[in-house]
Design an enzyme around this catalytic site. Structure first.
Site, mmCIF file in Angstrom:
data_model
loop_
_atom_site.group_PDB
_atom_site.id
_atom_site.type_symbol
_atom_site.label_atom_id
_atom_site.label_comp_id
_atom_site.label_asym_id
_atom_site.label_seq_id
_atom_site.Cartn_x
_atom_site.Cartn_y
_atom_site.Cartn_z
ATOM 1 N N ASP A 140 33.766 83.425 28.853
ATOM 2 C CA ASP A 140 33.651 84.810 29.300
ATOM 3 C C ASP A 140 32.420 84.954 30.182
ATOM 4 O OD1 ASP A 140 35.842 85.469 27.730
ATOM 5 O OD2 ASP A 140 34.607 86.047 26.015
ATOM 6 N N THR A 141 32.444 85.944 31.056
ATOM 7 C CA THR A 141 31.343 86.130 32.001
ATOM 8 C C THR A 141 29.991 86.231 31.301
ATOM 9 O OG1 THR A 141 32.775 87.205 33.632
ATOM 10 C CG2 THR A 141 30.408 87.664 33.790
#
Length: 315
Positions: A140-141
């Site tokens: 995930d970012t």
């Protein structure tokens, strides 16, 4: 409109996986799943869920944006890239929080994929889609830490298979509320797409959730590394994590990750991310020394500071 014919090899395969395979790298998994949810994918004229099984001879029809092939990621020498391990077959990089793993939109720059292409142009054409060059898995970012990248099509196939079989060891460090958290354990709620919010996944705690949502099995083993005044530093091991698995599992046990607003985590001033870090990846190479790696990444300072004395427990 694009039509795909299910082959013998994909008989009995999930719809989403079959569509990606038949598109031959022109469509990403994420795009296919979004298209199925949006009703832009039909099987023999009928709309089916992404987990439905297709049969030899079925016609999968894609319409609208789903019919458009994904554009390739572009090289970006200015994008951050921290290489922690390199061989002729594999690269392991340490992604900072805030950097997307791969672009979501055509022409997007600054992602890890853009940085990788700038340094390793041979990655073009390798991977799950043109936007994910060589990437064996994603983060995930706002999750920091280690990502494994294949440098050739042959290496990609071997590493993808090793990941599927749980042969690649993956450890994470996270910070959550300490009170009431067991010293160790395993969280085994199955995971499904959230029926009302595409940004999240659903940890199916109750039998009715399982019946309604067709979840996939998921297991998260954990042990507390250190307890501070309020927060605990926790080490997690997963063989093959589903999307948001760790975040959803800890939220389901009423211990959401610090800073994880999507799953109910408490905000901490100045943190600006959720407290999850991919701290170790390892693989014995399956008999190929060039594919073998064992890489550790220390806990970032902004997470270490959440728990008193966490520096001593650093990976």
């Amino acid at each position: 409109m694009t039509e795909l014919l299910v082959t013998d090899a994909l008989d009995g395969t999930r719809l989403d996986k079959a569509a990606v395979e038949l598109a031959e790298g022109k469509l990403s998994r994420a795009k296919v799943k979004r298209a199925i949810d949006a009703g832009e994918v039909r099987v023999n004229g009928r709309r089916l869920p992404k987990g439905a099984l297709v049969a030899k001879g079925d016609r999968i029809t894609l319409v609208g944006e789903a019919a458009d092939a994904d554009e390739s990621a572009l090289p970006d020498p200015a994008a951050p890239l921290n290489v922690r391990f390199e061989s002729s077959a594999v690269v392991v990089v340490d992604k900072p929080a805030g950097q997307p793993t791969a672009p979501l939109r055509p022409g997007e720059m600054g992602t890890l994929a853009n940085a990788l292409l700038a340094r390793y142009p041979e990655l073009a054409g390798i991977g799950y889609s043109p936007r994910e060059p060589g990437l064996i898995h994603r983060l995930d970012t706002d999750t920091s830490g280690l990502v494994v990248v294949a440098r050739s099509a042959a290496a990609f196939d071997k590493l993808k298979g090793a990941l599927k079989e749980g042969e690649i060891t993956k450890h994470y460090l996270l910070v959550c509320e300490s009170d009431g958290l067991a010293d160790d354990g395993t969280i085994a709620f199955p995971i499904a797409s959230h029926p009302k919010d595409q940004r999240r996944v659903l940890a199916c705690i109750h039998p009715r959730d399982v019946m309604r949502n067709s979840p996939r099995p998921a297991s998260t083993a954990f042990r507390v590394r250190e307890r501070g005044a309020k927060w605990a530093l926790v080490e997690v091991e997963v063989s093959r994590a589903l999307r948001h698995q760790i975040r959803a599992h800890f939220a389901a046990t009423l211990h959401p990750l610090v800073g994880d607003a999507l799953y109910g985590g408490e905000a901490v001033e100045g943190l600006g991310r959720h407290a999850l870090h991919a701290s170790r990846v390892a693989y014995n190479g399956g008999g190929d020394a060039e594919l073998a790696f064992a890489v550790d990444s220390p806990l970032p300072p902004e997470l270490r500071s959440l728990v008193a004395g966490a520096a001593a427990a650093e990976t």
